[in-house]
Design an enzyme around this catalytic site. Structure first.
Site, PDB file in Angstrom:
ATOM      1  N   HIS A 259       0.785  -1.236   0.000  1.00  0.00           N
ATOM      2  CA  HIS A 259       0.000   0.000   0.000  1.00  0.00           C
ATOM      3  C   HIS A 259       0.820   1.291   0.000  1.00  0.00           C
ATOM      4  O   HIS A 259       0.275   2.371  -0.138  1.00  0.00           O
ATOM      5  CB  HIS A 259      -0.944   0.035   1.210  1.00  0.00           C
ATOM      6  CG  HIS A 259      -0.226   0.283   2.512  1.00  0.00           C
ATOM      7  ND1 HIS A 259       0.421  -0.704   3.188  1.00  0.00           N
ATOM      8  CD2 HIS A 259      -0.040   1.415   3.221  1.00  0.00           C
ATOM      9  CE1 HIS A 259       0.968  -0.202   4.279  1.00  0.00           C
ATOM     10  NE2 HIS A 259       0.718   1.089   4.331  1.00  0.00           N
TER      11      HIS A 259
HETATM   12  C1  UD1 Z   1      -1.467   5.349   6.614  1.00  0.00           C
HETATM   13  C2  UD1 Z   1      -0.121   5.751   7.203  1.00  0.00           C
HETATM   14  C3  UD1 Z   1       0.860   4.598   6.974  1.00  0.00           C
HETATM   15  C4  UD1 Z   1       0.320   3.271   7.485  1.00  0.00           C
HETATM   16  C5  UD1 Z   1      -1.052   3.021   6.873  1.00  0.00           C
HETATM   17  C6  UD1 Z   1      -1.665   1.743   7.405  1.00  0.00           C
HETATM   18  C7  UD1 Z   1       0.332   8.184   7.042  1.00  0.00           C
HETATM   19  C8  UD1 Z   1       1.129   9.213   6.364  1.00  0.00           C
HETATM   20  N1  UD1 Z   1       0.430   6.926   6.541  1.00  0.00           N
HETATM   21  O1  UD1 Z   1      -1.281   5.226   5.208  1.00  0.00           O
HETATM   22  O2  UD1 Z   1       2.049   4.878   7.664  1.00  0.00           O
HETATM   23  O3  UD1 Z   1       1.197   2.231   7.095  1.00  0.00           O
HETATM   24  O4  UD1 Z   1      -1.903   4.127   7.183  1.00  0.00           O
HETATM   25  O5  UD1 Z   1      -2.818   1.413   6.725  1.00  0.00           O
HETATM   26  O6  UD1 Z   1      -0.345   8.483   8.007  1.00  0.00           O
HETATM   27  N2  UD1 Z   1      -8.717   4.989   2.459  1.00  0.00           N
HETATM   28  C9  UD1 Z   1     -10.000   4.531   2.411  1.00  0.00           C
HETATM   29  N3  UD1 Z   1     -10.583   4.135   3.592  1.00  0.00           N
HETATM   30  C10 UD1 Z   1      -9.938   4.177   4.779  1.00  0.00           C
HETATM   31  C11 UD1 Z   1      -8.624   4.664   4.806  1.00  0.00           C
HETATM   32  C12 UD1 Z   1      -8.020   5.059   3.656  1.00  0.00           C
HETATM   33  O7  UD1 Z   1     -10.622   4.459   1.361  1.00  0.00           O
HETATM   34  O8  UD1 Z   1     -10.535   3.783   5.789  1.00  0.00           O
HETATM   35  C13 UD1 Z   1      -8.027   5.385   1.191  1.00  0.00           C
HETATM   36  C14 UD1 Z   1      -8.316   6.785   0.777  1.00  0.00           C
HETATM   37  O9  UD1 Z   1      -8.377   6.797  -0.608  1.00  0.00           O
HETATM   38  C15 UD1 Z   1      -7.080   7.539   1.235  1.00  0.00           C
HETATM   39  C16 UD1 Z   1      -6.003   6.488   1.048  1.00  0.00           C
HETATM   40  O10 UD1 Z   1      -6.637   5.260   1.345  1.00  0.00           O
HETATM   41  O11 UD1 Z   1      -6.885   8.697   0.498  1.00  0.00           O
HETATM   42  C17 UD1 Z   1      -4.817   6.679   1.906  1.00  0.00           C
HETATM   43  O12 UD1 Z   1      -5.176   6.711   3.297  1.00  0.00           O
HETATM   44  P1  UD1 Z   1      -4.274   7.491   4.384  1.00  0.00           P
HETATM   45  O13 UD1 Z   1      -4.784   7.238   5.724  1.00  0.00           O
HETATM   46  O14 UD1 Z   1      -4.057   8.887   3.968  1.00  0.00           O
HETATM   47  O15 UD1 Z   1      -2.886   6.826   4.296  1.00  0.00           O
HETATM   48  P2  UD1 Z   1      -2.520   5.293   4.204  1.00  0.00           P
HETATM   49  O16 UD1 Z   1      -1.954   5.088   2.835  1.00  0.00           O
HETATM   50  O17 UD1 Z   1      -3.594   4.397   4.668  1.00  0.00           O
END
Ligand code: UD1
Length: 349
Positions: free
Chosen positions: A198
């Site tokens: 991811h």
């Molecule tokens: C975040 C953490 C990362 C961790 C990961 C675990 C930061 C910078 N990164 O990354 O260190 O390894 O979590 O999962 O904080 N999304 C959904 N539903 C959700 C959550 C996310 O659809 O419940 C999608 C959205 O499109 C979002 C993308 O995932 O824009 C990224 O989510 P985000 O929480 O920004 O960062 P992660 O890549 O999950």
């Protein structure tokens, strides 16, 4: 004594569970869930499955750019800390939720306690690296999982308040395996590799994600791929049809128990996650980390974990090589949470 704990992303719910248990009867815990992760199977399922107290506050910050996400969190966390007046704030790991909580606590002069401090990838392009370096430098107590983490902090001039207590995720893995809690979660499939990918550097570019998926497609065992929403959304935006990958079975993000059960029943893990490198080690599963560097260097000993990035053609061969043994004491003995709570109480008193 009153402590605010900030959580928001999947790995933090997991880390919070042993801490919450260790606080019982000793510390009043106010939990703030930023809402960084919001899908049911990225958030709520962990509270239900681990029987954790629901968060005291949920901020519903959701997705967004780093600035927007972190800024929104800070605005709300500040109000809660001003209202609740805690004796300290606990943050976990390295996500945007960690940084938001840390900055607010520090600016309000509330003692800040960082769980999983001192880790470094030395790659400032990773948002997590920036989050963890900044958080470490404003924390009052820094709970580190290993000697390397102690040294990393020393190299940056941070020596006060540093305690090597082991890894909080190990507390939970030991609790789960010791109580045979994975028993009912074993997958039906056999003879497979388990994969989770991811991170931005593997997903934010169409060519890169295609290369990773095509590599998994060519492996000599079937791959079960737990699909993070970020990877799913990006694959779809690139027009990739995941059904075209016949050797990869994509599954929804898993609960804590199911994820560990897949890992435990696999022939090896292919990941870019931080925490899962450790979980693979503790469950004695070979790990291939699709990254240039790792914060968890101790797992690289004796081929237990291998870093591959530019050239992924060696994955098959590397997955065959097994380490001679696993160090059962890696990252402590599974009792870190109670040590942290004791240190926090001592500090506040
Ligand atoms: C975040 C953490 C990362 C961790 C990961 C675990 C930061 C910078 N990164 O990354 O260190 O390894 O979590 O999962 O904080 N999304 C959904 N539903 C959700 C959550 C996310 O659809 O419940 C999608 C959205 O499109 C979002 C993308 O995932 O824009 C990224 O989510 P985000 O929480 O920004 O960062 P992660 O890549 O999950």
């Amino acid at each position: 004594m009153k402590i605010v704990a900030i959580i928001g992303a999947r790995p933090q719910f997991i880390k919070h569970f042993p801490f919450e248990l260790a606080c019982k009867g000793k510390v009043d815990l106010i939990t703030v869930h930023t809402g960084q992760h919001y899908d049911e199977n990225m958030s709520e399922i962990f509270f239900t499955q681990l029987n954790m107290s629901p968060p005291s506050f949920t901020l519903h910050v959701g997705s967004g750019s780093h600035g927007e996400q972190t800024g929104k969190m800070m605005i709300e966390i500040e109000k809660i800390i001003e209202d609740t007046k805690p004796d300290g704030v606990v943050v976990y790991g390295d996500t945007n939720s960690t940084l938001a909580g840390a900055l607010v606590a520090s600016k309000l002069h509330i003692p800040l306690f960082h769980i999983e401090a001192g880790l470094r990838s030395f790659n400032k392009k990773m948002p997590e690296e920036v989050n963890r370096v900044l958080t470490d430098h404003i924390s009052d107590l820094l709970f580190v999982p290993s000697g390397i983490a102690v040294q990393n902090l020393k190299d940056e001039g941070v020596e006060q308040g540093v305690y090597e207590v082991g890894d909080i995720m190990k507390d939970l893995v030991q609790y789960v395996t010791g109580n045979d809690l994975l028993r009912d979660h074993s997958p039906k499939e056999k003879n497979f590799y388990y994969a989770t990918i991811h991170r931005p550097y593997n997903t934010d570019d169409k060519e890169r994600l295609t290369y990773v998926l095509e590599t998994l497609e060519q492996l000599d065992k079937k791959v079960i791929f737990s699909l993070h929403p970020r990877t799913k959304n990006l694959a779809s935006s690139y027009g990739l049809n995941l059904k075209d990958y016949m050797n990869i079975c994509f599954i929804e993000p898993q609960s804590y128990f199911s994820n560990l059960a897949y890992l435990q029943n696999s022939e090896g893990l292919i990941t870019d996650s931080g925490g899962m490198q450790k979980e693979a080690y503790w469950l004695k599963r070979k790990c291939i980390t699709i990254r240039k560097e790792t914060e968890w260097k101790e797992t690289l000993v004796d081929h237990a974990n291998i870093l591959l990035f530019q050239d992924l053609s060696k994955i098959n061969d590397e997955l065959e090589k097994q380490p001679h043994s696993y160090n059962i004491n890696l990252y402590g003995q599974g009792s870190s949470a109670s040590k942290m709570v004791d240190k926090i109480i001592q500090f506040i008193n």
